[in-house]
Design a protein around this motif. Structure first.
Motif, short mmCIF file in Angstrom:
data_model
loop_
_atom_site.label_atom_id
_atom_site.label_comp_id
_atom_site.label_asym_id
_atom_site.label_seq_id
_atom_site.Cartn_x
_atom_site.Cartn_y
_atom_site.Cartn_z
N ARG A 14 -14.02 53.52 -41.70
CA ARG A 14 -13.46 53.94 -41.74
C ARG A 14 -12.14 54.26 -41.81
NH1 ARG A 14 -12.80 56.66 -36.96
NH2 ARG A 14 -11.66 58.63 -37.21
N ARG A 15 -12.29 52.90 -41.02
CA ARG A 15 -10.67 53.07 -41.50
C ARG A 15 -10.16 52.38 -43.06
NH1 ARG A 15 -7.74 46.68 -39.10
NH2 ARG A 15 -6.22 47.28 -40.53
N ALA A 18 -10.46 56.27 -44.91
CA ALA A 18 -8.54 56.43 -44.95
C ALA A 18 -7.78 55.84 -45.30
CB ALA A 18 -8.05 56.06 -42.88
N ARG A 21 -8.06 56.39 -49.09
CA ARG A 21 -7.77 58.33 -49.37
C ARG A 21 -5.76 58.01 -48.98
NH1 ARG A 21 -11.69 59.43 -45.22
NH2 ARG A 21 -10.07 59.59 -44.32
N ARG A 22 -5.69 57.38 -48.50
CA ARG A 22 -3.95 57.96 -48.55
C ARG A 22 -3.36 56.64 -49.74
NH1 ARG A 22 0.05 54.15 -47.79
NH2 ARG A 22 -1.12 52.90 -47.18
N PRO A 235 -8.12 55.11 -37.14
CA PRO A 235 -8.35 56.34 -36.64
C PRO A 235 -8.78 56.32 -35.94
CG PRO A 235 -9.59 55.68 -38.44
CD PRO A 235 -8.97 54.80 -38.83
N GLU A 250 -10.86 63.70 -37.87
CA GLU A 250 -10.51 62.79 -37.41
C GLU A 250 -9.20 63.42 -38.21
OE1 GLU A 250 -11.83 59.59 -39.53
OE2 GLU A 250 -13.40 60.96 -40.76
N SER A 251 -8.61 64.65 -38.49
CA SER A 251 -7.53 65.08 -38.93
C SER A 251 -6.27 64.82 -37.83
CB SER A 251 -7.55 66.46 -39.36
OG SER A 251 -7.73 67.51 -38.36
#
Length: 286
Positions: A14-15, A18, A21-22, A235, A250-251
């Motif tokens: 997940r990290r 994220a 995506r960033r 996150p 998770e937003s």
């Protein structure tokens, strides 16, 4: 032969998703543009960014090159990628459990803090085996004995996070209905309430009860769990179990909303000492 179900995502995966995506957003690139410039399949890129697939090293390097990642970012994300498949918590029989539940078990096993509000049940991490069995049989009346046994075993095994060397920090808030309902009968509930009182003495466990007299409160819309993790870069996560299916949120907006809701519930609930008094009263009257 049935198709093998993919492993649920880990915190590291997940990290990684994220961060990718960033970085793509910072480079002002769409997924379509990334596909055009790298040749990475669009579906593959979508799955990587949704933590549904672990990127191969060469794929990750291509993305980091395109996004002009710094040397420090490259080193960090390559290290995350190399360990993103680690699921030492997974048991052989977990493949028989719902996919969302096995994902939840994994996240919980890696969490630093769990903040759990329950409106109708004693939190899973605080359930006795007898209570867990009665709950599962009641909620899943068509489940086979094997299915019930597997879920009970999974629920009890989850509680090991409270006994490890660096135990999970658990803050659980329950509506009074959760401790008043006679799940499994009076003896089961007496044992369960005694267990809650024992847990409340642990320094890494905080228990609060929202009494009936409080009236309407924010938690009446349903139960939820908020988790954070030892590495601040991982996150945070909110888990909501609904009749329509389990949700992982998770937003930043959703995380803020549920953190605010939990703070409100902390404020309207009895303090830990008063909550213990209420539990002791329930135990005596049971």
């Amino acid at each position: 032969m049935p198709e093998k179900r993919p492993n649920p995502p880990t915190v590291r995966l997940r990290r990684l998703a994220a961060e990718l995506r960033r970085l793509r957003a910072a480079a002002s690139l769409t997924r379509e543009e990334v596909t055009e410039r790298t040749g990475i399949n669009g579906v593959t890129l979508y799955r990587i960014e949704k933590a549904r697939a672990r990127p191969q090293k060469r794929t990750l390097l291509a993305l980091l090159e395109l996004y002009a990642a710094s040397d420090a970012q490259r080193a960090d994300l390559l290290a995350v990628q190399s360990g993103s498949h680690d699921q030492g918590w997974l048991r052989p029989y977990h493949s028989e459990l719902p996919e969302e539940y096995t994902a939840y078990i994994g996240f919980e096993a890696e969490a630093r803090t769990v903040r759990n509000y329950e409106s109708l049940f004693v939190p899973g991490l605080a359930q006795t085996e007898s209570y867990a069995r009665a709950v599962i049989k009641g909620v899943l009346p068509t489940a086979s004995q094997i299915e019930v046994d597997q879920r009970v075993q999974a629920r009890i095994e989850r509680q090991a996070v409270l006994a490890k060397a660096s135990p999970l920090q658990l803050w659980a808030i329950m509506d009074e209905a959760a401790v008043r309902r006679l799940v499994g009968g009076r003896e089961v509930m007496r044992e369960q309430t005694q267990h809650l009182l024992q847990l409340a003495d642990e320094p890494h466990v905080t228990l609060q009860v929202i009494p009936f007299g409080t009236g309407a409160h924010a938690g009446m819309t349903g139960s939820f769990v908020h988790m954070d993790f030892p590495d601040a870069q991982d996150p945070e996560l909110v888990y909501v179990d609904t009749p329509a299916g389990d949700l992982f949120l998770e937003s930043e907006t959703e995380i803020r909303r549920y953190k605010s809701m939990f703070e409100h519930l902390q404020a309207v609930a009895l303090g830990p000492g008063e909550s213990a008094d209420l539990l002791a009263s329930v135990c005596r009257s049971g």
